[in-house]
Design a protein around this motif. Structure first.
Motif, PDB file in Angstrom:
ATOM      1  N   ALA A  22       0.832  -1.124  -0.164  1.00 14.86           N
ATOM      2  CA  ALA A  22       0.075  -0.014   0.105  1.00 14.86           C
ATOM      3  C   ALA A  22       0.819   1.233   0.245  1.00 14.86           C
ATOM      4  O   ALA A  22       0.553   2.208  -0.686  1.00 14.86           O
ATOM      5  CB  ALA A  22      -1.101   0.200   1.258  1.00 14.86           C
ATOM      6  N   ASP A  23       1.960   1.277   0.586  1.00 15.27           N
ATOM      7  CA  ASP A  23       2.641   2.513   0.989  1.00 15.27           C
ATOM      8  C   ASP A  23       3.589   2.674  -0.199  1.00 15.27           C
ATOM      9  O   ASP A  23       4.032   3.662  -0.713  1.00 15.27           O
ATOM     10  CB  ASP A  23       3.693   2.373   2.095  1.00 15.27           C
ATOM     11  CG  ASP A  23       2.934   2.820   3.412  1.00 15.27           C
ATOM     12  OD1 ASP A  23       1.676   2.973   3.448  1.00 15.27           O
ATOM     13  OD2 ASP A  23       3.451   3.242   4.178  1.00 15.27           O
ATOM     14  N   SER A  24       4.024   1.502  -1.008  1.00 21.62           N
ATOM     15  CA  SER A  24       4.627   1.656  -2.355  1.00 21.62           C
ATOM     16  C   SER A  24       3.658   2.242  -3.553  1.00 21.62           C
ATOM     17  O   SER A  24       4.256   3.163  -4.204  1.00 21.62           O
ATOM     18  CB  SER A  24       5.007   0.281  -2.708  1.00 21.62           C
ATOM     19  OG  SER A  24       5.837  -0.316  -2.083  1.00 21.62           O
ATOM     20  N   ILE A  25       2.446   1.998  -3.140  1.00 22.29           N
ATOM     21  CA  ILE A  25       1.451   2.808  -4.358  1.00 22.29           C
ATOM     22  C   ILE A  25       1.659   4.367  -3.895  1.00 22.29           C
ATOM     23  O   ILE A  25       1.590   5.136  -4.779  1.00 22.29           O
ATOM     24  CB  ILE A  25       0.160   2.189  -4.096  1.00 22.29           C
ATOM     25  CG1 ILE A  25       0.272   0.829  -4.641  1.00 22.29           C
ATOM     26  CG2 ILE A  25      -0.800   3.251  -4.907  1.00 22.29           C
ATOM     27  CD1 ILE A  25      -1.479   0.244  -4.446  1.00 22.29           C
ATOM     28  N   VAL A  26       1.451   4.733  -2.567  1.00 24.99           N
ATOM     29  CA  VAL A  26       1.756   6.014  -2.297  1.00 24.99           C
ATOM     30  C   VAL A  26       3.056   6.819  -2.611  1.00 24.99           C
ATOM     31  O   VAL A  26       2.949   7.662  -3.067  1.00 24.99           O
ATOM     32  CB  VAL A  26       1.352   6.328  -0.813  1.00 24.99           C
ATOM     33  CG1 VAL A  26       1.414   7.753  -0.246  1.00 24.99           C
ATOM     34  CG2 VAL A  26       0.107   5.621  -0.276  1.00 24.99           C
ATOM     35  N   GLY A  27       4.158   6.033  -2.469  1.00 21.94           N
ATOM     36  CA  GLY A  27       5.390   6.518  -2.549  1.00 21.94           C
ATOM     37  C   GLY A  27       5.433   6.700  -4.164  1.00 21.94           C
ATOM     38  O   GLY A  27       6.237   7.644  -4.621  1.00 21.94           O
ATOM     39  N   ALA A  46      15.663  12.678  -2.664  1.00 21.98           N
ATOM     40  CA  ALA A  46      16.328  13.077  -1.441  1.00 21.98           C
ATOM     41  C   ALA A  46      15.587  13.239  -0.257  1.00 21.98           C
ATOM     42  O   ALA A  46      15.935  12.738   0.869  1.00 21.98           O
ATOM     43  CB  ALA A  46      17.095  14.438  -1.944  1.00 21.98           C
ATOM     44  N   MET A  47      14.264  13.795  -0.488  1.00 18.38           N
ATOM     45  CA  MET A  47      13.428  13.960   0.684  1.00 18.38           C
ATOM     46  C   MET A  47      13.045  12.471   1.156  1.00 18.38           C
ATOM     47  O   MET A  47      12.740  12.266   2.606  1.00 18.38           O
ATOM     48  CB  MET A  47      11.969  14.432   0.253  1.00 18.38           C
ATOM     49  CG  MET A  47      12.223  16.114  -0.099  1.00 18.38           C
ATOM     50  SD  MET A  47      10.595  16.876  -0.377  1.00 18.38           S
ATOM     51  CE  MET A  47       9.765  16.768   1.031  1.00 18.38           C
ATOM     52  N   SER A  48      12.871  11.574   0.534  1.00 22.89           N
ATOM     53  CA  SER A  48      12.362  10.156   0.884  1.00 22.89           C
ATOM     54  C   SER A  48      13.661   9.544   1.678  1.00 22.89           C
ATOM     55  O   SER A  48      13.253   8.891   2.446  1.00 22.89           O
ATOM     56  CB  SER A  48      11.962   9.235  -0.210  1.00 22.89           C
ATOM     57  OG  SER A  48      10.889   9.932  -0.858  1.00 22.89           O
ATOM     58  N   LEU A  49      14.780  10.003   1.328  1.00 27.45           N
ATOM     59  CA  LEU A  49      15.890   9.196   2.018  1.00 27.45           C
ATOM     60  C   LEU A  49      15.984  10.114   3.524  1.00 27.45           C
ATOM     61  O   LEU A  49      16.540   9.275   4.349  1.00 27.45           O
ATOM     62  CB  LEU A  49      17.151   9.403   1.274  1.00 27.45           C
ATOM     63  CG  LEU A  49      17.262   8.417   0.090  1.00 27.45           C
ATOM     64  CD1 LEU A  49      18.561   8.545  -0.912  1.00 27.45           C
ATOM     65  CD2 LEU A  49      17.306   6.834   0.612  1.00 27.45           C
ATOM     66  N   LEU A  50      16.110  11.342   3.203  1.00 20.56           N
ATOM     67  CA  LEU A  50      16.509  12.067   4.597  1.00 20.56           C
ATOM     68  C   LEU A  50      15.279  12.523   5.430  1.00 20.56           C
ATOM     69  O   LEU A  50      15.329  12.518   6.590  1.00 20.56           O
ATOM     70  CB  LEU A  50      16.979  13.415   3.918  1.00 20.56           C
ATOM     71  CG  LEU A  50      18.402  13.294   3.153  1.00 20.56           C
ATOM     72  CD1 LEU A  50      18.975  14.551   2.545  1.00 20.56           C
ATOM     73  CD2 LEU A  50      19.306  12.701   3.917  1.00 20.56           C
ATOM     74  N   CYS A 140      10.851  -0.123   0.656  1.00 19.99           N
ATOM     75  CA  CYS A 140       9.929  -0.202  -0.352  1.00 19.99           C
ATOM     76  C   CYS A 140       9.546   1.299  -0.632  1.00 19.99           C
ATOM     77  O   CYS A 140       9.361   1.757  -1.700  1.00 19.99           O
ATOM     78  CB  CYS A 140       8.419  -0.819   0.239  1.00 19.99           C
ATOM     79  SG  CYS A 140       8.809  -2.717   0.340  1.00 19.99           S
ATOM     80  N   TRP A 141       9.449   2.283   0.313  1.00 23.47           N
ATOM     81  CA  TRP A 141       9.046   3.647  -0.062  1.00 23.47           C
ATOM     82  C   TRP A 141       9.927   4.246  -0.976  1.00 23.47           C
ATOM     83  O   TRP A 141       9.665   4.848  -2.008  1.00 23.47           O
ATOM     84  CB  TRP A 141       9.051   4.346   1.083  1.00 23.47           C
ATOM     85  CG  TRP A 141       8.473   6.006   1.158  1.00 23.47           C
ATOM     86  CD1 TRP A 141       9.690   6.980   1.073  1.00 23.47           C
ATOM     87  CD2 TRP A 141       7.458   6.498   1.080  1.00 23.47           C
ATOM     88  NE1 TRP A 141       9.002   8.063   0.932  1.00 23.47           N
ATOM     89  CE2 TRP A 141       7.580   7.945   0.916  1.00 23.47           C
ATOM     90  CE3 TRP A 141       6.127   5.955   1.009  1.00 23.47           C
ATOM     91  CZ2 TRP A 141       6.498   8.826   0.781  1.00 23.47           C
ATOM     92  CZ3 TRP A 141       5.073   7.068   0.803  1.00 23.47           C
ATOM     93  CH2 TRP A 141       5.278   8.178   0.573  1.00 23.47           C
ATOM     94  N   ASN A 142      11.633   4.134  -0.661  1.00 25.00           N
ATOM     95  CA  ASN A 142      12.476   4.775  -1.291  1.00 25.00           C
ATOM     96  C   ASN A 142      12.357   4.254  -2.904  1.00 25.00           C
ATOM     97  O   ASN A 142      12.427   4.767  -3.754  1.00 25.00           O
ATOM     98  CB  ASN A 142      13.679   4.709  -0.885  1.00 25.00           C
ATOM     99  CG  ASN A 142      13.729   5.705   0.228  1.00 25.00           C
ATOM    100  OD1 ASN A 142      14.235   7.058   0.076  1.00 25.00           O
ATOM    101  ND2 ASN A 142      13.761   5.235   1.761  1.00 25.00           N
ATOM    102  N   LEU A 143      12.067   2.650  -3.152  1.00 25.06           N
ATOM    103  CA  LEU A 143      12.389   2.208  -4.186  1.00 25.06           C
ATOM    104  C   LEU A 143      11.159   2.593  -5.085  1.00 25.06           C
ATOM    105  O   LEU A 143      11.037   3.115  -6.256  1.00 25.06           O
ATOM    106  CB  LEU A 143      12.573   0.603  -4.192  1.00 25.06           C
ATOM    107  CG  LEU A 143      13.459   0.032  -3.557  1.00 25.06           C
ATOM    108  CD1 LEU A 143      13.543  -1.571  -3.542  1.00 25.06           C
ATOM    109  CD2 LEU A 143      15.002   0.408  -4.713  1.00 25.06           C
TER     110      LEU A 143
END
Length: 257
Positions: A22-27, A46-50, A140-143
């Motif tokens: 689910a969060d991968s869809i949002v990401g 960069a925002m997703s990593l930091l 998963c979010w960053n990918l």
């Protein structure tokens, strides 16, 4: 370390996997929205990593895409992330005692990891669930954000896909098991009423913080409950692991996410 990870039951692993989907869809939607709005691809990555906070990232990018400055975008993100302060107190026991575990652990504190931790009482299981959920979601979010930035130029109007509905749907599913307790349910309803009433008058993020006022209802129940009884015990909630907001060690998927 292996024995620590073996404390996670299959049901929790399944739930974490579904939340990752689910969060991968949002990401992916975040990356696509950011790039299609005109920002360079390195910004969402960069925002997703930091930052690694979906709501804060959406808020900051929304301010910039609407013509706001960097300072306003940072302020919007900080306001939304202020809710993580009480979350940190709730899961402080799961991030370890040494700085090399506490620093990355603090970065992994989010709505989902906290919700999974609060489903358990055993310290070892709480720790294992926190790290498993946090690391899985971070990956998963960053990918997915990277994939979204690559697809952003070809999606067009991302709002027509309704991807923004996935994130609140996930959070709603997370809190459903806790609502079995009458005291928690009253506190949640009170907080929701406060947030909805304040939304037309306050900037984004502040109504969420004001909704913490619902905890005053739970605190009042704690002060009136008999000594040694959990909040809501006088309302007929069963004692033990099954009656509190944490729940048992295993939750059916239909009642969780």
């Amino acid at each position: 370390m292996n024995s620590l990870w073996r404390t996670i039951d299959r049901g929790t692993v399944r739930d974490i996997a579904l939340v990752c989907v689910a969060d991968s869809i949002v990401g992916g939607s975040f990356g696509a929205i950011t790039v299609s709005g005109g920002l360079p691809p390195w910004v969402p990555i960069a925002m997703s990593l930091l930052v690694f906070a979906g709501g804060a990232q959406f808020a900051a990018v929304g301010v910039v895409l609407a013509g706001g400055g960097v300072a306003a975008a940072v302020a919007a993100g900080l306001v939304l992330n202020a809710r993580l302060l009480p979350f940190g107190f709730a899961v402080a026991d799961t991030v370890g005692r040494r700085w090399w575990t506490r620093l990355p652990g603090v970065h992994l504190i989010m709505d989902e990891s906290v919700a999974f931790v609060l489903r358990h009482d055993d310290p070892r299981r709480r720790q294992a669930v926190f790290w498993a959920c946090g690391l899985a979601l971070f990956t998963c979010w960053n990918l997915s954000v990277v994939a979204g930035t690559l697809a952003g130029a070809h999606v067009g109007d991302t709002g027509t896909l309704g991807l923004d509905a996935a994130f609140p749907a996930v959070l709603l599913a997370l809190v459903l098991p806790s609502l079995a307790d009458p005291g928690i349910r009253r506190a949640a309803v009170t907080g929701a009423v406060i947030a909805v009433a304040a939304t037309p008058f306050l900037p984004a993020g502040l109504p969420v913080l004001l909704s913490l006022g619902g905890l005053a209802v739970l605190g009042g129940l704690s002060s009136t409950a008999p000594d040694g009884a959990p909040p809501g015990a006088s309302d007929g909630a069963p004692d033990g692991d099954g009656g509190g907001p944490v729940g048992g060690d295993e939750e059916p998927m239909g009642e969780a996410r």
